[in-house]
Scaffold this motif. Sequence first.
Motif, PDB file in Angstrom:
ATOM      1  N   LYS A  55      18.027  67.256  77.430  1.00 20.25           N
ATOM      2  CA  LYS A  55      17.806  67.042  78.867  1.00 20.25           C
ATOM      3  C   LYS A  55      17.014  68.209  79.436  1.00 20.25           C
ATOM      4  O   LYS A  55      17.109  69.327  78.936  1.00 20.25           O
ATOM      5  CB  LYS A  55      19.137  66.949  79.630  1.00 20.25           C
ATOM      6  CG  LYS A  55      20.007  65.757  79.312  1.00 20.25           C
ATOM      7  CD  LYS A  55      21.274  65.821  80.174  1.00 20.25           C
ATOM      8  CE  LYS A  55      22.211  64.661  79.911  1.00 20.25           C
ATOM      9  NZ  LYS A  55      23.434  64.745  80.759  1.00 20.25           N
ATOM     10  N   TRP A  56      16.290  67.939  80.502  1.00 19.06           N
ATOM     11  CA  TRP A  56      15.598  69.026  81.192  1.00 19.06           C
ATOM     12  C   TRP A  56      15.165  68.542  82.574  1.00 19.06           C
ATOM     13  O   TRP A  56      15.028  67.359  82.817  1.00 19.06           O
ATOM     14  CB  TRP A  56      14.392  69.525  80.393  1.00 19.06           C
ATOM     15  CG  TRP A  56      13.317  68.499  80.176  1.00 19.06           C
ATOM     16  CD1 TRP A  56      12.187  68.289  80.936  1.00 19.06           C
ATOM     17  CD2 TRP A  56      13.269  67.520  79.120  1.00 19.06           C
ATOM     18  NE1 TRP A  56      11.448  67.254  80.423  1.00 19.06           N
ATOM     19  CE2 TRP A  56      12.083  66.765  79.308  1.00 19.06           C
ATOM     20  CE3 TRP A  56      14.096  67.214  78.037  1.00 19.06           C
ATOM     21  CZ2 TRP A  56      11.730  65.728  78.446  1.00 19.06           C
ATOM     22  CZ3 TRP A  56      13.749  66.172  77.190  1.00 19.06           C
ATOM     23  CH2 TRP A  56      12.575  65.450  77.401  1.00 19.06           C
ATOM     24  N   GLY A  57      14.970  69.498  83.466  1.00 21.88           N
ATOM     25  CA  GLY A  57      14.560  69.176  84.818  1.00 21.88           C
ATOM     26  C   GLY A  57      13.045  69.172  84.954  1.00 21.88           C
ATOM     27  O   GLY A  57      12.371  70.128  84.563  1.00 21.88           O
ATOM     28  N   ASP A  97      16.170  60.743  88.870  1.00 19.41           N
ATOM     29  CA  ASP A  97      16.281  61.811  89.862  1.00 19.41           C
ATOM     30  C   ASP A  97      15.670  63.128  89.377  1.00 19.41           C
ATOM     31  O   ASP A  97      16.240  64.207  89.567  1.00 19.41           O
ATOM     32  CB  ASP A  97      17.746  62.037  90.242  1.00 19.41           C
ATOM     33  CG  ASP A  97      18.399  60.795  90.824  1.00 19.41           C
ATOM     34  OD1 ASP A  97      17.698  60.061  91.550  1.00 19.41           O
ATOM     35  OD2 ASP A  97      19.592  60.551  90.547  1.00 19.41           O
ATOM     36  N   GLY A  98      14.522  63.024  88.709  1.00 18.99           N
ATOM     37  CA  GLY A  98      13.819  64.228  88.266  1.00 18.99           C
ATOM     38  C   GLY A  98      14.361  64.859  87.002  1.00 18.99           C
ATOM     39  O   GLY A  98      13.921  65.936  86.602  1.00 18.99           O
ATOM     40  N   ILE A  99      15.320  64.188  86.344  1.00 17.18           N
ATOM     41  CA  ILE A  99      15.896  64.708  85.101  1.00 17.18           C
ATOM     42  C   ILE A  99      15.516  63.787  83.951  1.00 17.18           C
ATOM     43  O   ILE A  99      15.750  62.573  83.999  1.00 17.18           O
ATOM     44  CB  ILE A  99      17.437  64.808  85.189  1.00 17.18           C
ATOM     45  CG1 ILE A  99      17.859  65.719  86.340  1.00 17.18           C
ATOM     46  CG2 ILE A  99      18.016  65.296  83.857  1.00 17.18           C
ATOM     47  CD1 ILE A  99      17.413  67.155  86.202  1.00 17.18           C
ATOM     48  N   PHE A 100      14.925  64.366  82.905  1.00 18.35           N
ATOM     49  CA  PHE A 100      14.623  63.610  81.693  1.00 18.35           C
ATOM     50  C   PHE A 100      15.824  63.691  80.746  1.00 18.35           C
ATOM     51  O   PHE A 100      16.437  64.744  80.589  1.00 18.35           O
ATOM     52  CB  PHE A 100      13.385  64.176  80.988  1.00 18.35           C
ATOM     53  CG  PHE A 100      12.091  63.829  81.670  1.00 18.35           C
ATOM     54  CD1 PHE A 100      11.522  62.577  81.500  1.00 18.35           C
ATOM     55  CD2 PHE A 100      11.445  64.756  82.478  1.00 18.35           C
ATOM     56  CE1 PHE A 100      10.323  62.253  82.123  1.00 18.35           C
ATOM     57  CE2 PHE A 100      10.251  64.436  83.105  1.00 18.35           C
ATOM     58  CZ  PHE A 100       9.685  63.188  82.926  1.00 18.35           C
ATOM     59  N   ASN A 158      21.247  73.462  84.477  1.00 15.07           N
ATOM     60  CA  ASN A 158      22.489  73.070  83.803  1.00 15.07           C
ATOM     61  C   ASN A 158      22.227  71.930  82.827  1.00 15.07           C
ATOM     62  O   ASN A 158      22.848  71.864  81.759  1.00 15.07           O
ATOM     63  CB  ASN A 158      23.533  72.630  84.837  1.00 15.07           C
ATOM     64  CG  ASN A 158      23.972  73.773  85.724  1.00 15.07           C
ATOM     65  OD1 ASN A 158      23.926  74.934  85.332  1.00 15.07           O
ATOM     66  ND2 ASN A 158      24.405  73.445  86.935  1.00 15.07           N
ATOM     67  N   GLU A 159      21.312  71.028  83.199  1.00 16.33           N
ATOM     68  CA  GLU A 159      20.998  69.888  82.328  1.00 16.33           C
ATOM     69  C   GLU A 159      20.411  70.348  81.005  1.00 16.33           C
ATOM     70  O   GLU A 159      20.770  69.824  79.945  1.00 16.33           O
ATOM     71  CB  GLU A 159      20.026  68.937  83.036  1.00 16.33           C
ATOM     72  CG  GLU A 159      20.626  68.134  84.176  1.00 16.33           C
ATOM     73  CD  GLU A 159      20.731  68.919  85.477  1.00 16.33           C
ATOM     74  OE1 GLU A 159      21.388  68.425  86.406  1.00 16.33           O
ATOM     75  OE2 GLU A 159      20.152  70.038  85.550  1.00 16.33           O
TER      76      GLU A 159
END
Length: 230
Positions: A55-57, A97-100, A158-159
């Motif tokens: 995951k990443w922002g 919401d902008g998170i992959f 955190n992601e």
Amino acid sequence: VLSKRENNNLSTLATFNGKSLLGLQRELALEAIPEPEWWNHEQKDLLFRLAMVGKWGESNNADCSFLSDFCNKFLNEIEKIINEFLLKEEAPIEKRDGIFNVVYQRLILESANACLGIDDFKKTIHRLLSVFKEHDQIFDLDSEKRFWEVLQNKSFSNELKEGIAKGLACIANIANETQKNIIDYEISNILGTDWKKMASIEPYFSILVEASPNVCLTWFENELNIEKNN
């Protein structure tokens, strides 16, 4: 062929775990499922790397910089390939919401693990855990100022940390003894007594325990003994 009852049970389980029915069937290997169309994508190696991150922002500067460095590609190249994956049926990556998020992280990593030589494995695990080696900059600030630090995206999200921790747990689950020793060694190097560093790791500690139970639990026991003696 699955019975109607089995299919209903699977559908319920798939919904509970946030997966599609096809994805859950493939993970549980209940029947022969054709490989998804993205499995033989020419950028499959990049998909392996993305799965290790998990995951990443999209708008987090630290996340994007790490992703570019870890994948050894410019960010615009990565984004272009991700967009190709997003168009595939049963897409391996989703964006909310902008998170992959790499949806089939465990499945992908099981294949990726076999492709990593010992030298590459050492370098890869070391690089992944580097995100935990420095404490979050927010702990250098007064508590009332920490919220603004988060907004400025100077620390890893955190992601990203959660995704990497889960990826390591997946890899450790299928790793051979040599690879498990590497994971143990690298995780032991990020644990310590500095409160800022450990406060930064604490939200992901339970996941890291899955990746390296002996190291993490021994560290925790030692910390309890030190606290008792004080």
